[in-house]
Design a protein around this motif. Sequence first.
Motif, short mmCIF file in Angstrom:
data_model
loop_
_atom_site.label_atom_id
_atom_site.label_comp_id
_atom_site.label_asym_id
_atom_site.label_seq_id
_atom_site.Cartn_x
_atom_site.Cartn_y
_atom_site.Cartn_z
N ILE A 50 7.84 -53.10 19.24
CA ILE A 50 7.72 -52.60 17.86
C ILE A 50 8.50 -53.53 16.92
CG2 ILE A 50 8.33 -50.70 16.32
CD1 ILE A 50 7.68 -48.77 18.60
N GLN A 51 9.65 -54.02 17.44
CA GLN A 51 10.42 -54.97 16.64
C GLN A 51 9.65 -56.28 16.47
OE1 GLN A 51 14.32 -55.87 18.24
NE2 GLN A 51 15.09 -56.33 16.20
N TYR A 87 1.95 -43.00 15.50
CA TYR A 87 2.44 -44.34 15.85
C TYR A 87 2.96 -45.07 14.61
CZ TYR A 87 3.18 -48.60 18.35
OH TYR A 87 3.78 -49.70 18.92
N GLU A 145 10.48 -50.49 22.32
CA GLU A 145 11.14 -50.81 21.06
C GLU A 145 11.12 -52.30 20.75
OE1 GLU A 145 14.08 -48.10 19.49
OE2 GLU A 145 15.51 -49.76 19.66
N ARG A 178 3.03 -48.71 24.28
CA ARG A 178 3.18 -48.91 22.84
C ARG A 178 4.54 -48.50 22.30
NH1 ARG A 178 -0.98 -44.60 20.25
NH2 ARG A 178 -2.43 -46.13 21.06
N ASN A 179 5.29 -47.69 23.03
CA ASN A 179 6.57 -47.24 22.49
C ASN A 179 7.73 -48.17 22.81
OD1 ASN A 179 5.67 -45.00 21.08
ND2 ASN A 179 5.51 -43.82 22.98
N GLY A 209 7.09 -55.79 13.84
CA GLY A 209 7.67 -55.86 12.49
C GLY A 209 7.94 -57.31 12.09
N TRP A 261 11.61 -49.64 12.33
CA TRP A 261 11.88 -50.76 11.41
C TRP A 261 13.01 -50.43 10.44
CZ3 TRP A 261 6.03 -51.68 9.99
CH2 TRP A 261 5.38 -52.24 11.11
N PHE A 290 -2.88 -49.00 11.41
CA PHE A 290 -2.26 -48.58 12.68
C PHE A 290 -3.23 -47.67 13.44
CE2 PHE A 290 2.16 -50.04 12.39
CZ PHE A 290 2.16 -50.50 11.09
N THR A 313 6.38 -43.81 14.17
CA THR A 313 7.30 -44.40 15.15
C THR A 313 7.72 -45.80 14.68
OG1 THR A 313 6.13 -43.21 16.87
CG2 THR A 313 7.54 -45.00 17.61
N CYS A 314 6.77 -46.59 14.24
CA CYS A 314 7.07 -47.96 13.82
C CYS A 314 7.98 -47.95 12.59
CB CYS A 314 5.79 -48.72 13.51
SG CYS A 314 4.82 -49.06 14.98
#
Length: 884
Positions: free
Chosen positions: A643-644, A670, A640, A637-638, A647, A678, A665, A673-674
Amino acid sequence: MNRPAAEKEKDFHHPYEPYDIQKKFMNALYECIEDGKVGIFESPTGTGKSLSLICGSLTWLRDHKRRTFDEVLAAVTVDGSEPEWMLEHERKEKKQALLSQRADFESRLAKIRAKEKMIRERFEKGEPQYKRQKMTTDQNGEDDADEARFVLDDYESEGDTFVKSRVRTSADSGLSMETQLLMEELGLPTRQISAEGEEEIFDEMKIFYCSRTHSQLTQFANELRRVKMPPAIAPDPLNRKNSDTDVEVDLEEEFKHLTLGSRKNLCINPKVNKLGSATAINERCLELQQPGTSVDCKCSYLPTKQTEAVVNNFRDHALSRIQDIEDLGKLGRKLGICPYYASRSAIRPCEIVTLPYPLLLQKSAREALELSLKGHVIIIDEAHNLMDAIAGIHSISVSLAQLQRSRAQLGVYLQKFRNKLKGKNRVYVTQTVRLLDSLTGYLQSKNANSKDAEGLVQIGDLMAGKGVDQINLFKLARYLQDSKLARKVDGYIIHTEQEQVKLPRSSGGNSTVSLNRPKEGAPVLTHIQSFLLALMNPSAEGRFFYSKDEGGIVLKYMLLDPTFHFKEVVEEARAVILAGGTMSPMSDYEQHLFPYLDPSCITTVSCGHVIPPSNLVAMPVIRGLSGTEFDFTFEKRNSESMIQDLGNAILTFIQHIPDGVVVFFPSYPYLDTCLAAWKRLNHSAKPISLWDNINAIKPIFLEQRGQPKPSSSAINSIGNLATASSSVVDSVLTAYSAAITTGNGRGALLLAVIGGTLSEGINFSDSLGRGVIVVGLPFPNLHAAEWKAKMQYITSKATRGGKDGKATARDFYENACMRAVNQCIGRAIRHRGDYAAILMVDRRYGSQRIQAKLPDWIRGSLRNDASLREVVSGLNDFFETKKQ
Ligand code: SF4
C-alpha cells in the motif's frame, strides 16, 4: 449478402462529414439490420455513436419503406386478358391512393408545427398565450368512508388460465383483405380508420431505441433533431402542392418519434403522482379504473370514448416534432388527457420509439403498453450492462420486516372482515396467511440460527409451514391478482389509521393498527405478491438466497441466466443491435446471451477511436519503486508495504501527468484502507505523511459514496463549466474541476471506485482527466452466495454443452471484472483532439489473457514497460510530445 459496390458509398445523411470509423459503423449497422441479424457494436465515447446509430438505422428504415412501396406496386396485377395500359393504370391509381394517404397525415402534422411556431413567436413577442384547457383540480380519488368497500367480492373462478389481456381488434382498414395481408407481409403500413371513420392510422416499420434512463433518451432526442432525411416515398412530382395549404410538400420528412414512459414519468393527476413510487402510482391508477369507482373519484384524464378526438389530437401533436418525456407530460396537461395512455395512439404511426430498459425488457410492461416488437428493429444502447440489467429486472427480494408488516396488516383486516369471507375467498386468504407465516418462520429461524451472512435457499424449505406444500401457487397468485386483496387490505389500513387520528388519545385507539405503512408507498402485500410469482415459477435459471445485514434479513430470488427472457425479444424482432462505448470483452454476449444463435447470425463491430493512437498511452504497472510486484488479489492486497508502494507510485505519477488525474480503486473498503495507511505512513524520503505529500502535489478529492449518479446536466457541465448549473452539479466534481481550472497548473487528484458513482456516464475530457490510474482488478467476490451459484450454473451449463465448464466460468468471471475496468478507462478520451495516459496497476495487467480483454483502441496504444522508471519515462515522452 452481395451488394453493389456503389452502395458502399451510401449517403447516411449524417449532419457532419462522418469520420471513417463512423462510416464503418453505419455501413455495418445498415447491413446487420437488412440481413436481420443480431449485432454487437462497440464505439468508444466521443466517437459520435448516437449519430451513427440514428443515421445508419433510419437510412435503412427509409430505404426499406421505399423498397417495399415499389414491391407493393409491382405486385399489383390485372386479369391476364387486360391490356398492358390497364395494369399501368391500376398501379398509378394505387400509387396515388397510398401517396395521398401519407400526404394527408404529413399535412396535418405540418399544420400543427406551423401553429406551434406561430404560438412560440407570439410568446416571444410578449403576446398573450391561448388559454390552457381547464385542469380538473378535484382529483383526490379518495374513497368514501364506507367500510363495505374493503370487503372482497365473491370469487368463484377455479380455471387454470389467466384472463387474456385485451386484444387489440383491428378496425376496418378500408383495403381488401388480400391487399392488407400483402402489405403487412411486405412491411408496408396498413391503414386503420377509427370508429368515426375520420382518422387514419398507419402501422409503420419501427426502430425501438432503448437506453437506461430518460436523461439518456433526452440526449438521444437532441441528436435526432440534428438529422434531416428525404421522405421515404418521394411525393408525386405532379402532386407536390398540398391541396389545403397550396404549399409545396417538403422534400425533407420529419421523423415520427415518440418516447414512452411509465406512469411514474407521465402521470398528470396530482393526487396520484404525489405517491412517489412507481408501484404505488400504478396501483392507484388501476384502482381508480375499477368498476364501481364513483365518477367523482375516477381520474378525469383517463382517455374514454368521448375523448377520442383529444387522444388523436395528442397523437398528432406528439408526432409533429421530436419531444422528450417532459414535453409529453406538458402536452398531456395542456390537452387535459393522460399522456401515459394517450401515447399509445402514437405508437402505430411512429418510426422511432425511444423507451427505457424496463419497458422493453419486461414482457408484462410490453403487454401493458400493447407494444409489439414483431418484425421491428431493436437498438439497445449503453448495453455493456445488459445482462445484469435483465437479471436485475427479473430478480426480486422481500425483507423479513415486509413479511411481518404484511402479515400484521392482514391480521387487522381479518379481525374486521373474517365473518364476511365466504367460499373461495376464505380458502385463499387462509392460504395467503399460511404462506406468509411459512416465509416469515424460515427467515426468523435463519436470522436466529445461521452464522452465515448469506446462503442458498431451497424452495422446499420456504414452503415447509403448516399446509403450505398443499397450496397451488399458480391459483393463489391468480387469486391475489384478481381479488385485489392487497389493495383492499391497504385501503382498510389507511382508513383505520385515519379513523384513529380522529379519536381522542384517551379513547385508546387500537395500537396494533400502527403498522408503519410507508406514507406514500405501495401496498406491502403487492410486493409480496410479486415475490410469489418468482416462487410460482422458479425457473431453472434462477436461485433463492437469504442475506443478512444491519437492515435485517432479506429473501431474494435472483435470475442467473438472462438468455431466455431476452430470447423472446430476439425471436420477435427483425434485428437486434446492442451498442455501447465499451462492449469488450464481446465473447460474453455470444456465449451467455445468444448461445442458441449460430455465429453467422451475429455481427460484431469494434470501432477504433477518433483519436490517433499517438494521443493515448496505456501501460500496465507491474512493480513499485521498491521493486516488489503489485498484487492486489484479495489475499495480498492488505500488505502495508505494498500500500505504501502504491502511494509512492501515485505520488510519482502525478508529478509527471499534468492537470487532472483520476484514480479508481477496486472497492470503497480498500480505498479506506489505503487512505488510512497513507495518512499514517511517511513517504520513504520525507518526514511528512504520504497523504500530505500527495496533497501538496495535487489537491485530493474523494468520490462521495452512495450518492445518486450526477444528473445528465451535471455530467455535461463537467466538460463545460461555463454553462454549469451549480444546483445540479455534484459538489465533488465541481470542486475538482474548479481546482484544475483555477489551481495555478497544479491540477487535482480524484480518488474514486470502480463501479462507483463516478465510473460510468461521466467524461473526464481534456484537463479533467489527463491520467486515469486503475488500481487492481475488481473481481466479484467468489465467496458470495450469488457468485458461487452463478459460477456453478455456468460451469454445469457449459459442461452439458460439451465445453470446458471451468474455463467458461473463469472467462465469464474475468470478463465481468474487465468490463468494469474498461468502463473506467474509457472515460478519459472525449473527442478527436483529446489525449490521456492510462496506467493499470497490478501484475495481472501484464498477462496476455487480461490484455486481450481490453478494447481494441486501447490495445493499439499499449506499452509493456518492465519497471516503474520506464513507465515514468514513457509518461514524460508522451506528455512532452503533446506540449509541442
Ligand atoms: S389515468 Fe393517467 S393521469 Fe390518471 S391516474 Fe392513471 S396515469 Fe395518472
